[in-house]
Design an enzyme around this catalytic site. Structure first.
Site, PDB file in Angstrom:
ATOM      1  N   CYS A 272      22.905  38.373  53.185  1.00  0.00           N
ATOM      2  CA  CYS A 272      22.929  38.025  51.759  1.00  0.00           C
ATOM      3  C   CYS A 272      23.227  39.278  50.949  1.00  0.00           C
ATOM      4  CB  CYS A 272      21.572  37.453  51.333  1.00  0.00           C
ATOM      5  SG  CYS A 272      21.541  36.924  49.590  1.00  0.00           S
TER       6      CYS A 272
ATOM      7  N   CYS B  93      15.887  23.260  56.003  1.00  0.00           N
ATOM      8  CA  CYS B  93      16.264  24.365  55.114  1.00  0.00           C
ATOM      9  C   CYS B  93      17.417  25.094  55.803  1.00  0.00           C
ATOM     10  CB  CYS B  93      15.041  25.278  54.957  1.00  0.00           C
ATOM     11  SG  CYS B  93      15.379  26.826  54.119  1.00  0.00           S
TER      12      CYS B  93
ATOM     13  N   GLU C  72      20.043  31.286  60.395  1.00  0.00           N
ATOM     14  CA  GLU C  72      18.869  30.495  60.755  1.00  0.00           C
ATOM     15  C   GLU C  72      18.704  29.255  59.885  1.00  0.00           C
ATOM     16  OE1 GLU C  72      15.746  33.719  62.530  1.00  0.00           O
ATOM     17  OE2 GLU C  72      16.073  33.761  60.386  1.00  0.00           O
TER      18      GLU C  72
ATOM     19  N   CYS D 117      17.547  41.195  46.608  1.00  0.00           N
ATOM     20  CA  CYS D 117      16.201  41.057  46.018  1.00  0.00           C
ATOM     21  C   CYS D 117      15.235  41.939  46.811  1.00  0.00           C
ATOM     22  CB  CYS D 117      15.732  39.601  46.056  1.00  0.00           C
ATOM     23  SG  CYS D 117      16.816  38.503  45.119  1.00  0.00           S
TER      24      CYS D 117
ATOM     25  N   CYS E  69       9.489  31.190  53.510  1.00  0.00           N
ATOM     26  CA  CYS E  69      10.434  31.687  52.500  1.00  0.00           C
ATOM     27  C   CYS E  69      10.514  33.203  52.543  1.00  0.00           C
ATOM     28  CB  CYS E  69       9.986  31.306  51.098  1.00  0.00           C
ATOM     29  SG  CYS E  69       9.752  29.562  50.873  1.00  0.00           S
TER      30      CYS E  69
HETATM   31  N1  SAH Z   1      19.594  32.947  47.407  1.00  0.00           N
HETATM   32  C1  SAH Z   1      18.979  31.725  46.993  1.00  0.00           C
HETATM   33  C2  SAH Z   1      18.511  30.896  48.167  1.00  0.00           C
HETATM   34  C3  SAH Z   1      17.367  31.499  48.956  1.00  0.00           C
HETATM   35  S1  SAH Z   1      15.974  30.458  48.762  1.00  0.00           S
HETATM   36  C4  SAH Z   1      17.869  32.005  45.996  1.00  0.00           C
HETATM   37  O1  SAH Z   1      17.655  33.169  45.719  1.00  0.00           O
HETATM   38  O2  SAH Z   1      17.288  31.087  45.473  1.00  0.00           O
HETATM   39  C5  SAH Z   1      14.688  31.422  49.375  1.00  0.00           C
HETATM   40  C6  SAH Z   1      13.573  31.523  48.376  1.00  0.00           C
HETATM   41  O3  SAH Z   1      12.508  32.300  48.938  1.00  0.00           O
HETATM   42  C7  SAH Z   1      14.010  32.217  47.113  1.00  0.00           C
HETATM   43  O4  SAH Z   1      13.350  31.651  46.013  1.00  0.00           O
HETATM   44  C8  SAH Z   1      13.512  33.613  47.371  1.00  0.00           C
HETATM   45  O5  SAH Z   1      13.398  34.375  46.199  1.00  0.00           O
HETATM   46  C9  SAH Z   1      12.183  33.329  48.020  1.00  0.00           C
HETATM   47  N2  SAH Z   1      11.615  34.458  48.747  1.00  0.00           N
HETATM   48  C10 SAH Z   1      12.247  35.570  49.182  1.00  0.00           C
HETATM   49  N3  SAH Z   1      11.390  36.382  49.820  1.00  0.00           N
HETATM   50  C11 SAH Z   1      10.189  35.776  49.786  1.00  0.00           C
HETATM   51  C12 SAH Z   1       8.918  36.106  50.310  1.00  0.00           C
HETATM   52  N4  SAH Z   1       8.748  37.211  51.007  1.00  0.00           N
HETATM   53  N5  SAH Z   1       7.916  35.240  50.106  1.00  0.00           N
HETATM   54  C13 SAH Z   1       8.116  34.077  49.446  1.00  0.00           C
HETATM   55  N6  SAH Z   1       9.291  33.698  48.952  1.00  0.00           N
HETATM   56  C14 SAH Z   1      10.323  34.547  49.119  1.00  0.00           C
END
Ligand code: SAH
Length: 338
Positions: free
Chosen positions: A111, A104, A89, A115, A330
């Site tokens: 992935c 974006c 996406e 996390c 995000c």
């Molecule tokens: N893998 C990379 C790129 C992904 S960026 C990274 O970890 O930075 C996506 C961003 O959204 C990351 O900062 C991630 O931690 C954050 N994110 C993930 N789940 C989220 C959520 N439920 N709410 C807000 N931000 C979130």
């Protein structure tokens, strides 16, 4: 061979190898990168025979838009289908107060980082995207909307630094072909130390954003498995070296989750941990998703958190929530085909 994703020299090489004059390459190049047309038939200044040759021997673009959703706030989410049927996406956002149009994009199918709070992690990892598949996301967004993307963030699905060569290769194409300046490109990572060192060696000129999300090792390793491999303090020292080498400030991203990392103590500890790191802070209010137990912080806590970091001398922004109603915010990208 796919055309979208190639530079001028590569298209010229193809033309010459196929008995065409070299200048035809520049015409194709302009159609693709300046006008974003999505069929060879629209390239009206090419002779029919050249168009036929291209149709026979190349794909203009091999990924396609499988679904598109538009949020109440105007944010668009694109679901792309790759050649092998895999999905990824991308999200297109306009912020009211700016003329910029930010895309974006994704670098992987799924992935592997795991996390605990992120919807993409629940998909597991399928594969890296090829360089053409990364570039074609921007091409198709522009072709579909007729708009020019001015800013690119590598914050979609996947960990960009695990697809290092295609990350760097695609940034070069965006800069040279799509005319998006280095400073308008941001790469977000969960914090892979060897790859950050590699970026420092390359004297990376785009913005590096770090998904820190915790003020210490204990909290970070609970929510981000990557912290077990690359510890908090080592990551901070690696980032300090990075800022010294590149002369560029990093962005510290911090997702605020209720009762996990959003207290006044957490804010103070974070301010202390990054006091000597040349950085701006981007606070992200947690976006809830179906499969996760975490909750949004109270508004009051967000303000206190921001205030404490500001008082410590940091420039702090709270990321505007975009597209939550279509799961485009995000951490909500889970490639649900409809
Ligand atoms: N893998 C990379 C790129 C992904 S960026 C990274 O970890 O930075 C996506 C961003 O959204 C990351 O900062 C991630 O931690 C954050 N994110 C993930 N789940 C989220 C959520 N439920 N709410 C807000 N931000 C979130």
């Amino acid at each position: 061979m796919d055309i979208v994703g190639k530079n001028l020299a590569q298209i010229e090489e193809f033309m010459i190898a196929n008995g065409q004059s070299k200048f035809r390459a520049k015409q194709v190049y302009n159609w693709v990168y300046l006008k974003s047309v999505s069929t060879y038939n629209e390239m009206t200044d090419l002779p029919l025979q050249t168009r036929e040759l291209l149709k026979e021997k190349t794909n203009l673009c091999s990924i396609s838009i499988k679904d598109k959703q538009v949020s109440k706030d105007g944010t668009m989410k694109f679901l792309f289908e790759m050649k092998d049927g895999a999905f990824a996406e991308a999200v297109l956002m306009r912020f009211d107060n700016r003329a910029n149009l930010t895309a974006c994009i994704s670098t992987q199918v799924g992935c592997p980082m795991g996390c605990s709070f992120c919807a993409t992690a629940k998909l597991g990892f399928k594969r890296n995207l090829e360089i053409d598949e990364i570039i074609q996301q921007i091409f198709l967004i522009q072709a579909d909307t007729g708009l020019k993307v001015t800013n690119i963030v590598y914050m979609g699905q996947g960990e960009p630094l695990l697809n290092f060569d295609n990350l760097i290769g695609s940034i070069n194409i965006f800069r040279e072909q799509f005319q998006v300046g280095a400073r308008r490109i941001t790469v977000s990572t969960c914090g892979l130390i060897p790859q950050i060192n590699k970026l420092a060696d390359l004297d990376f000129q785009s913005t590096l954003a770090i998904s820190l999300h915790a003020p210490n090792q204990a909290i970070r390793s609970e929510i981000m498995p990557v912290a077990k491999k690359y510890a908090f303090d080592e990551l901070i020292s690696c980032l300090k070296k990075y800022t010294e080498k590149t002369g560029r400030r990093v962005t510290v991203e911090y997702v605020l989750m209720k009762d996990v990392n959003d207290s006044v103590e957490n804010a103070k500890e974070l301010a202390y941990a990054i006091a000597k790191l040349k950085s701006n802070v981007n606070l992200i209010v947690y976006n809830q998703n179906e499969k996760s137990p975490y909750k949004k912080p109270n508004k009051d806590n967000v303000l206190k958190f921001k205030y404490i970091l500001e008082a410590s001398g940091k420039k702090v922004t709270v990321r505007l929530e975009r597209g939550a109603d279509i799961d485009a915010a995000c951490g909500q990208l889970a490639s649900k085909a409809k």
